[in-house]
Design a protein around this motif. Structure first.
Motif, PDB file in Angstrom:
ATOM      1  N   LYS A 258       5.668  10.992  -9.904  1.00  0.00           N
ATOM      2  CA  LYS A 258       4.682  10.019 -10.368  1.00  0.00           C
ATOM      3  C   LYS A 258       5.218   9.204 -11.540  1.00  0.00           C
ATOM      4  O   LYS A 258       5.058   7.969 -11.586  1.00  0.00           O
TER       5      LYS A 258
ATOM      6  N   ARG B 234      -0.459  -1.172  -4.665  1.00  0.00           N
ATOM      7  CA  ARG B 234      -1.753  -0.489  -4.671  1.00  0.00           C
ATOM      8  C   ARG B 234      -1.547   0.939  -4.177  1.00  0.00           C
ATOM      9  O   ARG B 234      -1.346   1.168  -2.976  1.00  0.00           O
ATOM     10  N   PRO B 235      -1.566   1.923  -5.091  1.00  0.00           N
ATOM     11  CA  PRO B 235      -1.394   3.327  -4.659  1.00  0.00           C
ATOM     12  C   PRO B 235      -2.585   3.807  -3.840  1.00  0.00           C
ATOM     13  O   PRO B 235      -3.729   3.464  -4.114  1.00  0.00           O
TER      14      PRO B 235
ATOM     15  N   HIS C 139       0.866  -1.170   0.000  1.00  0.00           N
ATOM     16  CA  HIS C 139       0.000   0.000   0.000  1.00  0.00           C
ATOM     17  C   HIS C 139       0.913   1.233   0.000  1.00  0.00           C
ATOM     18  O   HIS C 139       1.550   1.542   1.016  1.00  0.00           O
ATOM     19  N   LEU C 140       0.996   1.898  -1.125  1.00  0.00           N
ATOM     20  CA  LEU C 140       1.866   3.069  -1.283  1.00  0.00           C
ATOM     21  C   LEU C 140       1.028   4.313  -1.045  1.00  0.00           C
ATOM     22  O   LEU C 140       0.287   4.772  -1.923  1.00  0.00           O
TER      23      LEU C 140
END
Length: 376
Positions: free
Chosen positions: A234, A251-252, A223-224
């Motif tokens: 980005k 998963r951003p 989880h970023l």
């Protein structure tokens, strides 16, 4: 004005330009201050955080390094006749020195909350742009709260030692809001990295750790979370994920509000926080309060925070000139060790946060100092 010019030769040309350009606003602010009557007659502590008389701060909007001041809301209300000015080194108000001068002339006590300082690996030769003003403001305090012993030691090193009453006050967490929950088991290790990511290594090293775990066939999902703040971040992160072949393992999570933070921590098994020489980061404290053990580097204030079996800190070289972070293979090893005894680490993380970083303890520590500075 003399203090403004003392470090002028040690700052960049761009900063010199902006400091000269703001002189009319600085003079106008000082003129307005001198014509503002103030007589702190109240008995007992009454606080201001640099909002009431600071340009652009009307309404007391609090963000960044000043978020911790929200903990004061129910205990110490800011009033027009304040007798304590509480300032945070990482987020001072505009024209802070003029405000401090004005306040001290009127009998207001200054309490200084000292976070980290600027050092060469961060700002190169520009460290005096931050350390110069910070040095003078810290020296004017009546009491200093250092966020960790590391904060005290590096302040003494880069700003000079001062003979001012002081103590350590780690950042705190509301353990009633930040607490463990029984999350659904997914069969994979859910790693979290969170906060404001100013340097690429903080994210890339975690991505490389995920790639190493994937190579070992260790089930993992990253989880970023938080803001990616370096230029082109980005695109850099997307490219790195492609190169490592871990798109399905990442998963951003977009920038989040403080109200959303507990659920983000509660969905994780482990926090990886590889920032080098972090003075007293709140993210690991909030994670531990949610029962999430922490992996990071044994540098900065982290060894003071992540103790009592609450996670694993990995050795890195000591330097002020360069940033270092743990090897991804070492962080992957730590992930496997922690997951092998996760229930024990989880319980230790929560116990560490409850016993050492509670909001109630932090407020009581401040109340003791405030009541000494402004007795009833």
């Amino acid at each position: 004005m003399r203090s403004l010019l003392d470090n002028f030769g040690r700052i960049s040309l761009r900063t010199r330009f902006w400091r000269l350009a703001e002189l009319p606003w600085r003079w106008q602010y000082q003129w307005r201050l001198e014509r503002t009557p103030h007589s702190p007659r109240r008995k007992g502590p009454a606080l201001d955080f640099g909002d009431a008389l600071t340009p652009g701060k009307a309404g007391g909007v609090i963000s960044g390094g000043r978020v911790k001041l929200l903990h004061f809301a129910d205990e110490f209300s800011a009033t027009a006749d304040f007798n304590i000015l509480y300032l945070v080194s990482s987020a001072p108000p505009r024209f802070a020195l003029e405000l401090v001068n004005w306040a001290q002339k009127r009998g207001v006590k200054i309490v200084w909350n000292q976070n980290g300082v600027a050092y060469p690996a961060w700002l190169g030769r520009r460290i005096e742009e931050i350390n110069g003003p910070m040095r003078e403001l810290r020296a004017r305090a009546d009491h200093i709260f250092y966020q960790s012993a590391f904060c005290r030691d590096c302040a003494d090193h880069f700003l000079g030692e001062v003979q001012i009453p002081s103590e350590i006050a780690f950042n705190c967490v509301d353990t009633k809001r930040f607490h463990p929950v029984d999350a659904a088991q997914t069969g994979e290790c859910r790693i979290l990295t969170a906060g404001s990511h100013h340097e690429s290594y903080r994210v890339f090293s975690v991505l490389e750790t995920v790639a190493e775990l994937k190579r070992r066939r260790f089930p993992v999902l990253l989880h970023l979370a938080g803001r990616l703040l370096w230029k082109g971040a980005k695109a850099d992160v997307a490219r790195k994920i492609r190169e490592l072949g871990i798109k399905e393992q990442v998963r951003p999570i977009p920038p989040y509000r403080q109200s959303e933070a507990p659920a983000i921590y509660q969905a994780a098994n482990i926090l990886i926080h590889p920032k080098y020489k972090d003075p007293c980061p709140t993210v690991p404290i909030e994670a531990m309060a949610c029962g999430v053990p922490v992996i990071g580097s044994a540098s900065g204030g982290m060894p003071e925070l992540v103790s009592n079996g609450a996670g694993e800190l990995l050795d890195v070289p000591e330097s002020w000139e360069r940033n270092f972070w743990p090897e991804p293979t070492a962080m992957a090893d730590a992930v496997e060790r922690i997951m092998g005894q996760w229930s024990d680490y989880r319980a230790a993380a929560r116990a560490n946060a409850e016993s050492r970083f509670s909001k109630e303890t932090w407020l009581a520590q401040h109340r003791r100092v405030f009541e000494k500075l402004a007795p009833a």
